[in-house]
Design a protein around this motif. Structure first.
Motif, PDB file in Angstrom:
ATOM      1  N   VAL A 121       5.497  -9.447   1.311  1.00 45.93           N
ATOM      2  CA  VAL A 121       4.051  -9.217   1.300  1.00 45.93           C
ATOM      3  C   VAL A 121       3.339 -10.528   0.991  1.00 45.93           C
ATOM      4  O   VAL A 121       3.862 -11.380   0.278  1.00 45.93           O
ATOM      5  CB  VAL A 121       3.670  -8.130   0.280  1.00 45.93           C
ATOM      6  N   CYS A 123      -0.828 -11.998   0.007  1.00 45.74           N
ATOM      7  CA  CYS A 123      -2.116 -11.536  -0.507  1.00 45.74           C
ATOM      8  C   CYS A 123      -3.184 -12.593  -0.270  1.00 45.74           C
ATOM      9  O   CYS A 123      -3.007 -13.762  -0.614  1.00 45.74           O
ATOM     10  CB  CYS A 123      -2.030 -11.249  -2.002  1.00 45.74           C
ATOM     11  N   MET A 147      -1.402  -8.388  -9.914  1.00 47.20           N
ATOM     12  CA  MET A 147      -1.244  -8.024  -8.506  1.00 47.20           C
ATOM     13  C   MET A 147       0.188  -8.286  -8.049  1.00 47.20           C
ATOM     14  O   MET A 147       0.808  -7.435  -7.390  1.00 47.20           O
ATOM     15  CB  MET A 147      -2.234  -8.818  -7.666  1.00 47.20           C
ATOM     16  N   LEU A 151       2.892  -5.364  -6.817  1.00 41.85           N
ATOM     17  CA  LEU A 151       3.531  -5.383  -5.499  1.00 41.85           C
ATOM     18  C   LEU A 151       5.052  -5.320  -5.614  1.00 41.85           C
ATOM     19  O   LEU A 151       5.721  -4.707  -4.775  1.00 41.85           O
ATOM     20  CB  LEU A 151       3.085  -6.620  -4.735  1.00 41.85           C
ATOM     21  N   ARG A 152       5.612  -5.928  -6.634  1.00 41.53           N
ATOM     22  CA  ARG A 152       7.059  -5.813  -6.835  1.00 41.53           C
ATOM     23  C   ARG A 152       7.438  -4.380  -7.188  1.00 41.53           C
ATOM     24  O   ARG A 152       8.471  -3.869  -6.728  1.00 41.53           O
ATOM     25  CB  ARG A 152       7.516  -6.778  -7.927  1.00 41.53           C
ATOM     26  N   LEU A 154       5.966  -1.814  -6.162  1.00 39.85           N
ATOM     27  CA  LEU A 154       5.824  -1.011  -4.952  1.00 39.85           C
ATOM     28  C   LEU A 154       7.002  -1.192  -4.006  1.00 39.85           C
ATOM     29  O   LEU A 154       7.110  -0.484  -3.005  1.00 39.85           O
ATOM     30  CB  LEU A 154       4.519  -1.379  -4.229  1.00 39.85           C
ATOM     31  N   PHE A 156       8.360  -4.497  -2.850  1.00 42.60           N
ATOM     32  CA  PHE A 156       8.483  -5.714  -2.064  1.00 42.60           C
ATOM     33  C   PHE A 156       9.500  -6.662  -2.699  1.00 42.60           C
ATOM     34  O   PHE A 156       9.530  -6.839  -3.921  1.00 42.60           O
ATOM     35  CB  PHE A 156       7.127  -6.406  -1.924  1.00 42.60           C
ATOM     36  N   VAL A 159       7.013 -11.724  -2.923  1.00 47.57           N
ATOM     37  CA  VAL A 159       5.558 -11.660  -3.023  1.00 47.57           C
ATOM     38  C   VAL A 159       5.020 -13.068  -2.790  1.00 47.57           C
ATOM     39  O   VAL A 159       5.156 -13.947  -3.637  1.00 47.57           O
ATOM     40  CB  VAL A 159       5.104 -11.114  -4.394  1.00 47.57           C
ATOM     41  N   ILE A 246      -1.954  -8.149   2.643  1.00 47.84           N
ATOM     42  CA  ILE A 246      -3.035  -7.453   1.933  1.00 47.84           C
ATOM     43  C   ILE A 246      -4.298  -8.267   2.139  1.00 47.84           C
ATOM     44  O   ILE A 246      -4.375  -9.423   1.710  1.00 47.84           O
ATOM     45  CB  ILE A 246      -2.735  -7.305   0.437  1.00 47.84           C
ATOM     46  N   LEU A 278      -4.458  -0.929  -0.918  1.00 46.90           N
ATOM     47  CA  LEU A 278      -3.523  -1.333  -1.963  1.00 46.90           C
ATOM     48  C   LEU A 278      -3.823  -0.598  -3.259  1.00 46.90           C
ATOM     49  O   LEU A 278      -2.906  -0.132  -3.946  1.00 46.90           O
ATOM     50  CB  LEU A 278      -3.594  -2.849  -2.184  1.00 46.90           C
ATOM     51  N   ILE A 282      -1.237   1.846  -5.349  1.00 44.20           N
ATOM     52  CA  ILE A 282      -0.880   1.630  -6.757  1.00 44.20           C
ATOM     53  C   ILE A 282      -1.137   2.899  -7.565  1.00 44.20           C
ATOM     54  O   ILE A 282      -0.310   3.319  -8.395  1.00 44.20           O
ATOM     55  CB  ILE A 282      -1.668   0.432  -7.330  1.00 44.20           C
TER      56      ILE A 282
END
Length: 490
Positions: A121, A123, A147, A151-152, A154, A156, A159, A246, A278, A282
């Motif tokens: 991902v 950003c 952020m 993301l980790r 979620l 990914f 990052v 993102i 996003l 989350i």
């Protein structure tokens, strides 16, 4: 070459005729007059003119009621049916507004479960100053570390940061500008970072497309590097990389889907989510965003300079380019890094900047409705600027169509001011504030790209643009600006 929208994707901006009251607030903010309809009647979006900036989505205040004529069970059924039509996640609790954009979150969450892939991902710079608002934090709260941590969680594996792509953009675009100025080429040169602006030029001024920088946007540049340079570092095949971006922008999915946005048969970016998507994700996963620890972006494609950060505000691309271009042209240190003369609000700002022996004439456009004035002059051969930055949204990416929705004008003013201040503060606090001094950028060129505008970078990081409409008739008009001054950087 002429392209059609069917070459890329279906339109991403929609108006629900069963909800629209015909107030035409959306038409008032549309920079290209793509909203059509009579007052008091449902409006429609002219897909041939729409540039997918999403400002109509941001301003729309008409939403589905609780269906008072129905039982709670029937109301819930109606709501779920409408959410399925919009491809919205089933557990989103916000009102369903008449103007909306196509969602990609369901596609991303489905793909994240696919085994055997490296999930990556990136950003955009403006996400870190707006995402926190969705969790009750003050406008402009800077949260890059939270952020990255979210993301980790979620799922990914890497990052990365679009800011790194912005630094690469400066190296490529800055070199391109210097060559055009010193060796000849179409001037003025326009930036090509904003996909809504690029689409606008393709529709309204196709005869001026050779004036655009050939650089892909920072998102697409980083996407191309993820599946080449990054793939080599991770020892993984590009086919096994799933790359998500993102973005604050509702036009970025359109850009991602453009046929030319691929390298060696692989899409540069596979899917795009907005800031709001996003935040939904989350919340859906039950992640306590406010109490997450700060974590770092992954190296090397997550390490960026302050110049990359300021791409998120109007004037940021110009300022970053001058920071690097000045030093490349003069072989001298820029005496002042904060270039206030390109910072500002919606509209047009112009300046003449002394760069060594060159009197560099620049302009910054925020809001596409203001671009007509300059472009008409370029068509007429009456515009002597060297470099023009254009951003489709009124304050740049911090005011993008995919950012947190703000219902009141007062809120917008406060949020844009706070987000902008936060981005500039992030830049000021950076140890490296010029793209060409980012050690990871230097390493990228040493190990992989070779040199700006070289064979490898030309193949991966540059593109072409296509006529998408007949263009508009040129008209002579004076440029109304909010600043026209000479500046010396000494």
């Amino acid at each position: 070459m002429e392209a059609t929208d069917s070459d890329c994707t279906v339109p991403v901006i929609h108006i629900d005729p069963t909800l629209c009251t015909g107030c035409r607030r959306c038409a008032g903010v549309c920079p290209v007059d793509a909203i059509e309809g009579l007052p008091g009647e449902p409006q429609t979006v002219n897909a041939d003119r729409c540039v997918f900036c999403g400002q109509c989505v941001q301003i729309c205040s008409v939403y589905a009621s609780d269906w008072a004529d129905a039982s709670p069970q029937e109301a819930a059924i109606r709501r779920q049916a409408r959410m399925r039509e919009r491809d919205m996640p089933a557990d989103i609790g916000e009102p369903l507004f008449a103007a909306y954009y196509s969602y990609s979150l369901n596609k991303v969450t489905d793909m994240m479960t696919k085994p055997g892939q490296l999930r990556i991902v990136q950003c955009a710079p403006s996400i870190r100053v707006s995402l926190a608002e969705e969790f009750g934090m003050p406008f402009g709260t800077l949260t890059p570390g939270k952020m990255a941590a979210a993301l980790r969680r979620l799922g990914f594996d890497r990052v990365y940061d679009t800011n790194f792509g912005a630094d690469v953009t400066i190296m490529e675009e800055g070199t391109e500008l210097i060559r055009r100025v010193t060796e000849g080429g179409p001037l003025p040169m326009f930036t090509s970072c904003c996909p809504a602006w690029v689409r606008f030029a393709e529709i309204e001024y196709p005869d001026l497309l050779d004036h655009l920088s050939s650089c892909k946007s920072p998102m697409q540049i980083l996407g191309a590097l993820v599946k080449t340079y990054g793939a080599q570092l991770d020892e993984v095949k590009p086919a096994n990389i799933y790359s998500v971006a993102i973005m604050p922008c509702t036009c970025k999915q359109f850009e991602c889907d453009r046929p030319e946005m691929e390298s060696d048969g692989y899409r540069d970016v596979d899917e795009v989510l907005t800031t709001r998507e996003l935040a939904y994700w989350i919340k859906q996963r039950g992640i306590d965003f406010m109490n997450l620890p700060d974590e770092e972006f992954d190296s090397p494609l997550g390490k960026y300079s302050g110049a990359g950060t300021i791409f998120g505000v109007t004037g940021g691309v110009m300022e970053a380019a001058i920071r690097t271009g000045y030093e490349l042209l003069t072989n001298e240190k820029l005496p002042k890094l904060q270039l206030d003369f390109v910072r500002g609000e919606e509209g047009i700002r112009v300046a003449e900047v002394q760069v060594g022996e060159l009197q560099l004439k620049v302009a910054v456009v925020a809001g596409l409705q203001h671009a007509y004035q300059l472009l008409d002059r370029v068509q007429a051969g009456e515009c002597d600027y060297h470099f023009i930055e254009v951003m489709g949204c009124p304050a740049g990416c911090i005011s993008g169509g995919g950012q947190p929705k703000l219902m009141l004008e007062k809120q917008k003013i406060e949020a844009y001011r706070a987000r902008k201040s936060s981005i500039y503060g992030h830049d000021a606090a950076s140890q490296v504030r010029k793209s060409h001094e980012n050690p990871f950028i230097i390493k990228l060129y040493d190990e992989f790209l070779g040199e700006p505008l070289g064979h490898v970078s030309h193949h991966l990081l540059h593109t072409t643009f296509h006529k998408r409409g007949p263009g508009r008739q040129s008209r002579n008009s004076d440029v109304s600006t909010n600043g026209n001054n000479d500046y010396s950087l000494h």
